[in-house]
Design an enzyme around this catalytic site. Structure first.
Site, PDB file in Angstrom:
ATOM      1  N   TYR A 133      34.397  51.483  49.830  1.00  0.00           N
ATOM      2  CA  TYR A 133      35.279  50.321  49.839  1.00  0.00           C
ATOM      3  C   TYR A 133      36.546  50.702  50.607  1.00  0.00           C
ATOM      4  O   TYR A 133      37.356  51.493  50.128  1.00  0.00           O
ATOM      5  CB  TYR A 133      35.641  49.904  48.417  1.00  0.00           C
ATOM      6  CG  TYR A 133      34.709  48.873  47.825  1.00  0.00           C
ATOM      7  CD1 TYR A 133      33.792  48.191  48.618  1.00  0.00           C
ATOM      8  CD2 TYR A 133      34.755  48.565  46.484  1.00  0.00           C
ATOM      9  CE1 TYR A 133      32.947  47.244  48.077  1.00  0.00           C
ATOM     10  CE2 TYR A 133      33.912  47.623  45.927  1.00  0.00           C
ATOM     11  CZ  TYR A 133      33.007  46.964  46.739  1.00  0.00           C
ATOM     12  OH  TYR A 133      32.174  46.021  46.195  1.00  0.00           O
ATOM     13  N   LYS A 186      23.132  58.159  48.427  1.00  0.00           N
ATOM     14  CA  LYS A 186      22.289  57.821  49.580  1.00  0.00           C
ATOM     15  C   LYS A 186      22.362  58.980  50.565  1.00  0.00           C
ATOM     16  O   LYS A 186      22.608  58.819  51.764  1.00  0.00           O
ATOM     17  CB  LYS A 186      22.756  56.510  50.217  1.00  0.00           C
ATOM     18  CG  LYS A 186      21.805  55.936  51.266  1.00  0.00           C
ATOM     19  CD  LYS A 186      20.457  55.555  50.705  1.00  0.00           C
ATOM     20  CE  LYS A 186      19.593  54.920  51.800  1.00  0.00           C
ATOM     21  NZ  LYS A 186      18.196  54.722  51.362  1.00  0.00           N
ATOM     22  N   ASP A 219      18.922  52.561  46.759  1.00  0.00           N
ATOM     23  CA  ASP A 219      17.959  51.478  46.906  1.00  0.00           C
ATOM     24  C   ASP A 219      16.828  51.620  45.897  1.00  0.00           C
ATOM     25  O   ASP A 219      16.386  50.638  45.288  1.00  0.00           O
ATOM     26  CB  ASP A 219      17.426  51.414  48.340  1.00  0.00           C
ATOM     27  CG  ASP A 219      17.071  52.774  48.917  1.00  0.00           C
ATOM     28  OD1 ASP A 219      17.370  53.803  48.292  1.00  0.00           O
ATOM     29  OD2 ASP A 219      16.490  52.808  50.021  1.00  0.00           O
ATOM     30  N   ASP A 243      29.505  49.054  42.092  1.00  0.00           N
ATOM     31  CA  ASP A 243      29.791  47.627  41.994  1.00  0.00           C
ATOM     32  C   ASP A 243      28.494  46.826  42.022  1.00  0.00           C
ATOM     33  O   ASP A 243      28.250  45.945  41.189  1.00  0.00           O
ATOM     34  CB  ASP A 243      30.709  47.218  43.146  1.00  0.00           C
ATOM     35  CG  ASP A 243      31.327  45.844  42.957  1.00  0.00           C
ATOM     36  OD1 ASP A 243      31.165  45.255  41.872  1.00  0.00           O
ATOM     37  OD2 ASP A 243      31.969  45.354  43.902  1.00  0.00           O
ATOM     38  N   ASP A 247      26.598  44.896  38.654  1.00  0.00           N
ATOM     39  CA  ASP A 247      26.346  43.450  38.655  1.00  0.00           C
ATOM     40  C   ASP A 247      24.862  43.167  38.429  1.00  0.00           C
ATOM     41  O   ASP A 247      24.497  42.244  37.694  1.00  0.00           O
ATOM     42  CB  ASP A 247      26.803  42.832  39.971  1.00  0.00           C
ATOM     43  CG  ASP A 247      28.288  42.517  39.978  1.00  0.00           C
ATOM     44  OD1 ASP A 247      29.006  42.987  39.069  1.00  0.00           O
ATOM     45  OD2 ASP A 247      28.749  41.804  40.891  1.00  0.00           O
TER      46      ASP A 247
END
Length: 354
Positions: A133, A186, A219, A243, A247
């Site tokens: 971010y 990742k 993923d 984040d 969610d």
């Protein structure tokens, strides 16, 4: 162990002024049963602060928060602010000013609430100060820039220090839960940045031989949360991944309206639900207060653990138990298929606590 707990209350925008008072009432009742008085201090914040002070987070609010260790903060609707006051949004101001580096987001299915994953019970431990971010990485500027009108770039930052402290949060939490941490990264693509994050988490894991550790690419983690969520306990990851995964986990548990959250530093904690301000239903009395109530319970538990006051932890447990009981009894707001108002749900919780 004091008999009074001070808390700053920043109601926020949209449904904030509806769900935050309900959460405060519930916490007041639960603490009173333990012989503790909750002393709330309401501070200007958000759209009302812009109207009264010309800023979403006035200086007097920041000064007061410096002295108060526990905050209950409603959602903000910065998209509705005047353009010159939208950046940074209020949450970013608080996070940066006070170094709230840990974002803890549990997701658990409840009886009485239809859930995509009825066996989910996870805690996402999200690094909250850097990562992918861009707005979290710069002293000046947002971390995004455009060298030409047709090219946009963002800076991503991972540091050993920030990765280590969030890993410690995750492993400590796992010891209080089911003793299992999944490191999410990742590193097959972002080899240096998320690779560093992974490696630091592995190093921290050596200090916790009693905690089971595994790891997943982000993923694959998203797919596995949908396919077999019961296999996971504590998930530790960087900012953007955390984040998204939190969610997803919230929706799998039934609704983002159920998803609580706290943001913490070593000395200060902020309860703020995962959901947004929902301005389309503001003032209707239909907002779901569960996430805000759960966030306040998390804040009390965090405070109880820090201070060693088992009464505060007991109050947090009582709140969580009351929420589970009321939902199982079929009391729910419209987003969960019920017809209870925000106030109705709060009354049901306080009656159960009584």
């Amino acid at each position: 162990m004091g008999d009074t707990i001070q808390v700053a209350v920043l109601a926020g925008d949209g449904v904030g002024p509806e769900v935050v008072p309900v959460a405060i009432d519930v916490a007041t009742r639960a603490l009173a049963a333990q012989g503790i008085t909750l002393a709330p201090t309401t501070l200007p914040f958000g759209a009302t602060a812009i109207a009264s002070h010309g800023q979403a987070v006035p200086a007097e609010t920041l000064e007061a928060l410096e002295e108060i260790g526990l905050w209950v903060v409603g959602p903000h609707d910065s998209a509705s602010y005047p353009p010159e006051l939208r950046n940074p949004p209020p949450g970013a101001t608080l996070r940066k000013q006070f170094g709230l580096y840990a974002n803890l987001r549990p997701a658990r299915a409840h009886g009485g609430v239809p859930a995509v994953a009825p066996d989910i019970d996870v805690l996402v431990v999200r690094e909250n100060s850097e990562g992918l971010y861009a707005d979290r990485n710069m002293t000046i500027g947002s971390g995004e820039f455009m060298p030409t009108p047709d090219v946009a770039m963002a800076v991503g930052v991972i540091t050993r220090a920030a990765s280590e402290r969030i890993a410690v949060e995750a492993f400590d939490a796992a010891r209080r839960r089911r003793g299992h941490v999944t490191i999410v990264h990742k590193a097959n693509v972002l080899r240096l940045t998320t690779g560093l994050f992974r490696d630091v988490c592995r190093d921290v894991a050596q200090r916790y031989p009693d905690v089971r550790v595994d790891e997943q690419h982000v993923d694959a983690m998203a797919a596995l949360l949908v396919r077999r969520p019961a296999d996971f306990d504590v998930i530790v990851t960087e900012n953007l991944f955390g984040d998204i995964l939190s969610d997803l986990a919230g929706e799998l548990s039934g609704s983002l309206g159920l998803a609580p959250s706290i943001n913490t530093s070593a000395t200060q904690g902020m309860a703020q639900a995962v959901h947004g301000a929902a301005p389309d239903i503001a003032g209707s009395g239909t907002a779901n207060p569960v996430a805000m109530i759960g966030s306040v319970a998390m804040l009390l538990r965090w405070h109880g653990l820090r201070t060693g006051d088992e009464r505060v932890e007991a109050a947090a447990d009582a709140i969580d138990g009351a929420v589970a009981h009321v939902l199982a009894d079929g009391v729910a707001t419209g987003d969960l298929g019920g017809d209870a108002t925000t106030a109705d749900f709060g009354t049901a919780i306080t009656e159960h606590l009584r």
